[in-house]
Design a protein around this motif. Sequence first.
Motif, PDB file in Angstrom:
ATOM      1  N   ALA A 162      -4.540  -0.080   7.991  1.00  0.00           N
ATOM      2  CA  ALA A 162      -3.155   0.368   8.149  1.00  0.00           C
ATOM      3  C   ALA A 162      -2.441   0.390   6.801  1.00  0.00           C
ATOM      4  CB  ALA A 162      -2.419  -0.547   9.132  1.00  0.00           C
ATOM      5  N   ALA A 163      -2.698  -0.602   5.960  1.00  0.00           N
ATOM      6  CA  ALA A 163      -2.070  -0.637   4.634  1.00  0.00           C
ATOM      7  C   ALA A 163      -2.550   0.539   3.786  1.00  0.00           C
ATOM      8  CB  ALA A 163      -2.364  -1.966   3.940  1.00  0.00           C
ATOM      9  N   LEU A 164      -3.836   0.861   3.871  1.00  0.00           N
ATOM     10  CA  LEU A 164      -4.353   2.030   3.146  1.00  0.00           C
ATOM     11  C   LEU A 164      -3.633   3.300   3.575  1.00  0.00           C
ATOM     12  CD1 LEU A 164      -8.238   1.569   3.085  1.00  0.00           C
ATOM     13  CD2 LEU A 164      -6.705   1.718   1.124  1.00  0.00           C
ATOM     14  N   THR A 165      -3.463   3.460   4.874  1.00  0.00           N
ATOM     15  CA  THR A 165      -2.797   4.656   5.398  1.00  0.00           C
ATOM     16  C   THR A 165      -1.362   4.756   4.891  1.00  0.00           C
ATOM     17  OG1 THR A 165      -4.198   4.648   7.361  1.00  0.00           O
ATOM     18  CG2 THR A 165      -2.109   5.846   7.520  1.00  0.00           C
ATOM     19  N   VAL A 166      -0.645   3.643   4.913  1.00  0.00           N
ATOM     20  CA  VAL A 166       0.757   3.642   4.462  1.00  0.00           C
ATOM     21  C   VAL A 166       0.849   4.049   2.996  1.00  0.00           C
ATOM     22  CG1 VAL A 166       2.719   2.109   3.935  1.00  0.00           C
ATOM     23  CG2 VAL A 166       1.615   2.002   6.171  1.00  0.00           C
ATOM     24  N   VAL A 167       0.038   3.439   2.137  1.00  0.00           N
ATOM     25  CA  VAL A 167       0.099   3.742   0.703  1.00  0.00           C
ATOM     26  C   VAL A 167      -0.365   5.173   0.440  1.00  0.00           C
ATOM     27  CG1 VAL A 167      -0.859   3.154  -1.564  1.00  0.00           C
ATOM     28  CG2 VAL A 167      -0.048   1.350  -0.030  1.00  0.00           C
TER      29      VAL A 167
END
Length: 190
Positions: free
Chosen positions: A84-89
């Motif tokens: 999820a963090a990868l997607t946000v960034v």
Amino acid sequence: MKLDHVFICGNPALDFAATLRARRSERFEMFVTPDRLNAWYVESGLVDAVSPGQEADVERARTVREAVHRLVTARRLGEEYDGAALTVVNNAARTPPAVPQLTPSGRWTQATPDEALSLVARHAVELLSGPDVPLLKECGSPECTRTYIDRSRGMRRQWCGMDSCGNRIKAAAYRARKRTATEASRRRTS
């Protein structure tokens, strides 16, 4: 606690992640208004001006900041990235960034909040996929949770910055040594 923005981590994405201070204790939020967020963008040197923002821009920036923090922490510890963090960034980095313009007085970069946030996300992508990854360290102060790039000789730096954490820790250690020496001296003379 001071409200001044601090830029000591060696990369704008790391400084951005550090805007939620003291993550392990009394958290202190730097992005409390759109104006404070825009002030960070300008003070960081990423842009020269930002169009007025909304509360939604602050929430989006906080979301990206937390994703950057999770990714940096995972990378520093050699752990897997949170999907999820990868997607946000990555989504923030996909937004077109602010584009510098040449003016009669030099370079000028005017940005929307989304364009400024895209610049931060792109710095995170470059950092986490680049040669500085082995240099990532967390500040040695128990209260500080900043991650910085340690470019010191022999990678011996212990604190994010001397002014913010190093002097405080060194002064406390000195006082403790002095107190211990005084108590030992009293016991010998008693």
